[in-house]
Enzyme design. Structure first.
Site, short mmCIF file in Angstrom:
data_model
loop_
_atom_site.label_atom_id
_atom_site.label_comp_id
_atom_site.label_asym_id
_atom_site.label_seq_id
_atom_site.Cartn_x
_atom_site.Cartn_y
_atom_site.Cartn_z
N VAL A 1 -1.29 -3.64 -3.88
CA VAL A 1 -0.24 -3.65 -2.87
C VAL A 1 0.46 -2.29 -2.81
CG1 VAL A 1 1.96 -4.66 -2.30
CG2 VAL A 1 0.08 -6.12 -2.98
N ASP A 2 0.65 -1.67 -3.97
CA ASP A 2 1.31 -0.36 -4.01
C ASP A 2 0.50 0.70 -3.28
OD1 ASP A 2 3.07 -1.58 -5.64
OD2 ASP A 2 2.38 -0.61 -7.50
N ASP A 3 -0.79 0.45 -3.09
CA ASP A 3 -1.66 1.45 -2.47
C ASP A 3 -1.80 1.26 -0.97
OD1 ASP A 3 -2.15 2.56 -4.93
OD2 ASP A 3 -4.03 1.49 -5.27
#
Ligand code: ATP
Ligand code: MG
Length: 697
Positions: free
Chosen positions: A564-566
């Protein structure tokens, strides 16, 4: 909490849908149709695998799955009591948990009140049943021709000897033991010896530096370290003992004293005489273990007693010390192993992972032995001495199930098909993948070239924290779609959530959470319960948050879109890294790709793509245009990379995963803030990428 499960996947419907979808998919504004290669397989094509599978069709799965979700206590207790030895049986009421931070502290209990021992279940049980002469480990050394085997009875005796030695130096139930070894049989043996006496093992991957080792020794207060003098990996010799000594010294400087170091002399890499030992602290395995008694009393463990600590790979930041307990881990790792690999007792199985990672815990040391596997323990690397080492070993031992990582598959694919075709591979029944999303292009190669189209691919999505497969195909039970991990395993309830905390039903893309406890969910982050709650449970109260994104298609299949952070946000379109990377890798000359977002004045974020080419291919402007076209055609113009950065190599964790956070820093010219890179396999890669960036226009 979500009431009803989304529309069940039906294999026949899936095939119809896939046939219809064979015409070029329309390009919509969401990144959902990036798959170019064959959309699905037909479960009926796997004649041999179907014969051995435990679930034969979607209906059988659905019945078991529904029960596992509606009556988890009964479902798992039945398996626990039927398949394992419990010294004290599991009571009817054994399961309790809280995943909701608003209701109080997060906790999990499974099989509470039952007493067992996982090492007993791995070894004694089979020997008592008359399988003592079955091969347990088939050891394949780094160099061709160096090999050996050990039966279940022999492994049991060696485990008892090590257990007795541990006891002789004062290790008791609950004490920690750090294990820092290469992939020799003595590594899983050391783990099993700890488990037998109730000691908690903390395995540190043998490629880690002395600093990383020291911090892990201190973290778990391990007074005993088990290591090896040296190891050869490919053409490289590594002086493990020297690094272990440095690690112990760093710990000592910080006030923590390691009292005993047990050194396995790997004489192939270094003689005992050449190994520097510290008197009073260090002893050779070969000098002290053989004279120990080959029987050792079993420590009966409460189901919720700690089995091990293990650090995550560190792809997204500082590694987390994940804690798992005895009963839940045992039942879940064994059950997933049996179903996902269509495993029958006695099969020869091979997993290329190192015991330093969760895959080496669940699907090398424990899951296979709990199922009475004969397994290959491989000390070397897949490309040494040649890129056909794996296929050669598969033929040599007649391996039925082979389990590896996309990074290995992509690198073997890069070496060409001829290396594979030299070997027969007819023993293979199931091929597995773990660690990262597998691009459809690599999937297809694995399926068609390695498996000759005969073997299902099990693309298993899971994490150190989950300890076992969560979303995965069951072989030959339903059609696979290249790039999709397909459906949840028994007891696993995936939930997709948007950033406003809404639960998404039906076809949707969102953050992947798990809606209820399963037997081997992470119990805590060792020594930091607060980090545990804030990382996994605070983001979406009531759910375990995985940190990964996923899409659910109309057949109910899950597609992991990456971390998700990417996620990259280009002009309001949320784009997962996995699908853009797959579109790049689909280009015939692209070997590997990693995309990240960077600040863009107009679009908010632009897409920066790092691309590794096949061996011998020259990088030029024409190729650059073709790569961009490849993404435009497969996904849409909005996902076209703004920058193509040629990469001779990509920064990877030591478990083989691409560290996109490092690539993000390079793309945003913030290389002074790379963060925790202690698990980076080759720091030199970063320097090369920086130099190449300097040469770009
Ligand atoms: P850290 O948590 O320290 O950042 P990590 O997440 O890489 O490191 P692991 O527990 O080894 O540590 O890896 C689990 C992650 O690997 C998953 O969250 C997912 O992102 C990725 N992964 C594993 N298997 C698959 C798969 N089959 N498909 C897609 N992604 C996968
Ligand atoms: Mg993780």
């Amino acid at each position: 909490v979500q009431g009803r499960r989304h529309a069940a996947a039906n294999p026949l419907r899936a095939q119809r849908v896939a046939r219809r979808a064979a015409a070029p998919a329309s390009r919509t504004a969401t990144v959902t149709k990036a798959v170019k290669v064959a959309d699905h397989t037909d479960a009926r094509q796997y004649i041999d695998t179907r014969h051995h599978a435990h679930i034969h069709n979607h209906r059988e799965y659905e019945e078991m799955y529904q029960r596992s979700i509606e009556d988890p206590d009964g479902f798992w207790r039945e398996i626990a009591m039927k398949e394992f030895h419990w010294e004290t049986p599991v009571p009817e009421k054994h399961h309790n948990y809280n995943f909701d931070v608003r209701k109080g502290p997060i906790f999990t209990e499974w099989f509470k009140g039952g007493k067992t021992n996982i090492a007993y279940n791995c070894l004694d049980r089979h020997v008592k049943d008359g399988y003592g002469d079955q091969d347990c480990f088939l050891f394949e050394g780094n160099d061709v021709g160096r090999d050996g085997r050990m039966t279940y009875a022999e492994v049991l005796k060696e485990v008892c000897r090590v257990a007795n030695w541990l006891r002789s130096v004062g290790v008791k139930k609950g004490d920690s033991v750090a294990i820092y070894m290469p992939m020799v049989c003595e590594l899983p043996i050391a783990m099993l010896a700890c488990a037998r006496i109730g000691a908690v093992h903390s395995v540190v991957f043998g490629g880690f530096s002395s600093d990383a080792l020291a911090s892990r020794i201190e973290d778990c207060k391990a007074r005993v370290v088990i290591t090896c003098n040296a190891v050869k990996r490919g053409t490289k010799a590594i002086d493990l003992k020297k690094i272990a000594d440095a690690g112990c010294n760093i710990a000592k400087d910080q006030g923590f004293n390691v009292e005993h170091v047990l050194v396995y002399a790997n004489d192939d890499a270094q003689s005992k005489a050449d190994t520097k030992m510290t008197a009073g602290r260090d002893l050779f395995w070969q000098d002290v273990i053989p004279q120990q008694k080959d029987e050792a009393e079993v420590e009966w463990m409460d189901s919720e007693d700690t089995l091990f600590y293990l650090y995550t790979s560190g792809s997204t930041g500082k590694p987390k010390g994940v804690l798992h307990t005895t009963g839940g881990f045992m039942v879940y790792s064994a059950t997933t192993f049996k179903y996902v690999f269509a495993f029958q007792p006695g099969d020869v199985y091979w997993c290329t992972a190192d015991c330093g990672w969760i895959t080496g815990h669940s699907y090398l040391t424990y899951g296979p032995l709990l199922n009475r596997a004969t397994q290959v323990v491989f000390e070397g690397v897949p490309t040494y001495p040649n890129p056909d080492r794996c296929w050669e070993v598969i033929d040599k031992y007649q391996v039925k199930q082979f389990y590896t990582a996309p990074t290995a598959i992509r690198s073997l694919m890069r070496s060409g098909d001829d290396w594979v075709k030299k070997h027969s591979r007819t023993s293979l029944r199931v091929l597995g993948s773990v660690g990262e999303p597998i691009n459809p292009e690599a999937w297809k190669w694995y399926h068609e070239v390695v498996g000759d189209g005969r073997c299902p691919i099990v693309d298993t999505w899971w994490q150190t924290e989950t300890a076992g497969h969560m979303i995965t195909p069951l072989p030959a039970a339903w059609p696979e779609k290249p790039g999709s991990a397909s459906l949840p395993f028994f007891g696993v309830k995936p939930v997709l959530v948007d950033d406003k905390n809404n639960v998404l039903e039906g076809e949707a893309e969102g953050m992947l959470c798990i809606g209820q406890s399963w037997p081997s969910n992470i119990r805590t982050v060792y020594g930091d319960h607060e980090r545990y709650e804030t990382t996994y449970f605070a983001p979406f109260p009531g759910y375990y948050f995985s940190g990964d994104g996923a899409r659910r298609d109309k057949d109910g299949y899950y597609w992991i879109t990456g971390r998700v952070d990417d996620v990259i946000n280009v002009s309001g379109h949320r784009i997962g890294t996995a699908e853009v990377e797959s579109a790049l890798v689909a280009h015939p000359q692209c070997a590997e790709a990693a995309v990240v977002g960077y600040e863009h004045p107009v679009k908010g974020q632009g897409i920066w793509a790092y691309v590794t080419l096949l061996e011998g291919v020259e990088y030029d402007d024409k190729l650059k245009k073709e790569l961009v076209m490849s993404v435009r055609e497969q996904i849409g113009a909005f996902a076209a990379p703004d920058v193509i950065h040629w990469a001779p190599g990509l920064p990877k964790t030591r478990s083989g995963k691409i560290m996109r956070r490092v690539l993000r820093k390079i793309a945003s010219f913030e290389e002074d803030q790379l963060g925790d890179t202690s698990t980076l396999a080759d720091p030199g890669v970063v320097q090369t990428l920086l130099e190449m960036r300097g040469n770009m226009d």
